[in-house]
Design an enzyme around this catalytic site. Structure first.
Site, PDB file in Angstrom:
ATOM      1  CG  HIS A   1      -5.887   0.159   4.913  1.00 29.96           C
ATOM      2  ND1 HIS A   1      -4.739  -0.580   5.061  1.00 29.96           N
ATOM      3  CD2 HIS A   1      -6.604  -0.058   6.049  1.00 29.96           C
ATOM      4  CE1 HIS A   1      -4.748  -1.196   6.234  1.00 29.96           C
ATOM      5  NE2 HIS A   1      -5.886  -0.898   6.848  1.00 29.96           N
TER       6      HIS A   1
ATOM      7  CD  GLU B   1      -2.832  -1.276   2.385  1.00 28.07           C
ATOM      8  OE1 GLU B   1      -2.799  -0.396   3.251  1.00 28.07           O
ATOM      9  OE2 GLU B   1      -3.581  -2.261   2.463  1.00 28.07           O
TER      10      GLU B   1
HETATM   11  C1  MLT Z   1      -6.283  -1.617  11.656  1.00 25.63           C
HETATM   12  O1  MLT Z   1      -5.471  -2.543  11.742  1.00 25.63           O
HETATM   13  O2  MLT Z   1      -6.754  -1.075  12.667  1.00 25.63           O
HETATM   14  C2  MLT Z   1      -6.778  -1.165  10.332  1.00 25.63           C
HETATM   15  O3  MLT Z   1      -6.186  -1.784   9.281  1.00 25.63           O
HETATM   16  C3  MLT Z   1      -6.944   0.299  10.197  1.00 25.63           C
HETATM   17  C4  MLT Z   1      -5.767   1.150   9.891  1.00 25.63           C
HETATM   18  O4  MLT Z   1      -4.645   0.775  10.081  1.00 25.63           O
HETATM   19  O5  MLT Z   1      -5.979   2.273   9.457  1.00 25.63           O
END
Ligand code: MLT
Length: 297
Positions: free
Chosen positions: A269, A252
């Site tokens: 995401h 990402e």
């Molecule tokens: C998380 O692990 O809490 C999610 O993927 C959210 C994020 O990292 O923004």
């Protein structure tokens, strides 16, 4: 006390951190310069907390992961240095469960595709006919906080819910727990809610996709590494998977080949990115800062 917030943090949540009286440094140009005397490092998913990063932060006491997944934090390296690692596991549960539901509905009814088609000047009423979720079977892989809440919401929409959790658990009245192969073979829609671990990485691959119903829908709001990109690409291209809705990717920001396919819907995401979830995360991290400050840090 100095706190470095390395990744994007919502303004309201940042204010909560500032209200503690600590010195908050948000997204510094040079992490190296700012981490030299920082007591706490706050990250989301972009910054990787490696042994190397820790080596430029000699005074660090706490690494706070603003979210659930700790896959970007080298926990062993933190342990070796005596640095506490905290995350905020329950703060974004509802945000992610709601988002998974939005993707389930959106993919079933072709909402993102219809939007694109109209923006291109088309009126594809016939091509974009979808299917209702009521009476359809949702298979949830990973039945922890988020998976169980999604099950409850899906049951309220009249869906049947199958669940598989490694290791096995049987605590939700909304889920019929089954073996993984049964889940693959019986689900119209499969939603992933497991963390990224050596056991789950690559769990959705050519072999497991072949066990799915023809025309199944795949939803991934967990981690990109759980799905083999080539296998998903092939299955979406052939129609074996009717549609995939993805919020997470192998790397990402993502710019890979899945973006080429009309039946793959992508979001950057954002499942946990709601004002409410970010505020809850801010509150929990602010509490931690206050407790460190009251211990004289
Ligand atoms: C998380 O692990 O809490 C999610 O993927 C959210 C994020 O990292 O923004």
């Amino acid at each position: 006390m100095k706190v470095v917030v390395a990744d994007n943090f919502e303004a309201g949540a940042l204010k909560l951190l500032e209200a503690t009286g600590a010195q908050i440094v948000h997204k510094p140009e040079s992490l190296e310069a700012e981490l030299a005397d920082a007591k706490m490092l706050v990250v989301r998913s972009a910054t990787r907390v490696t042994e190397e990063l820790l080596s430029i932060a000699p005074n660090l006491k706490v690494v706070a992961r603003a979210g659930v997944g700790l896959d970007n934090v080298d926990q062993d390296a933190c342990k070796k240095r005596g640095i506490e690692v905290m995350n905020t596991p329950s703060a974004s549960t509802n945000a992610v469960a709601e988002f998974a539901l939005a993707l389930i509905l959106g993919a079933s009814r072709n909402v993102p595709r219809a939007h694109h088609s109209m923006k291109q000047g088309k009126w594809e009423k016939k091509v974009l006919a979808g299917s209702e979720v009521e009476g359809r079977t949702l298979g949830i892989i990973g039945c922890g906080r988020i998976g169980s809440l999604l099950a409850e919401k899906a049951r309220a929409l009249g869906m049947e819910v199958l669940g598989y959790n490694p290791p096995p658990r049987h605590d939700s009245p909304h889920i019929k727990y089954v073996e993984l192969d049964e889940l693959f073979g019986s689900s119209d829609i499969i939603s992933l809610h497991v963390p990224s671990t050596p056991e789950t990485n690559g769990m959705i691959n050519k072999g497991t996709i072949s066990k799915m119903k023809d025309g199944a829908i795949l939803i991934n709001t967990a981690r990109g590494s759980i799905v083999e990109e080539d296998a998903l690409y092939g299955a979406c291209k052939s129609g074996k998977i009717r549609a995939a809705a993805l919020d997470v990717f192998p790397s990402e920001p993502y710019s890979g080949k899945l973006l080429e396919l009309e039946n793959v819907f992508c979001t950057p995401h954002i499942a946990a990115s709601t004002a409410q979830a970010q505020e809850r995360i801010g509150e929990l991290i602010a509490q931690k800062i206050s407790s460190l400050m009251s211990c004289g840090e």
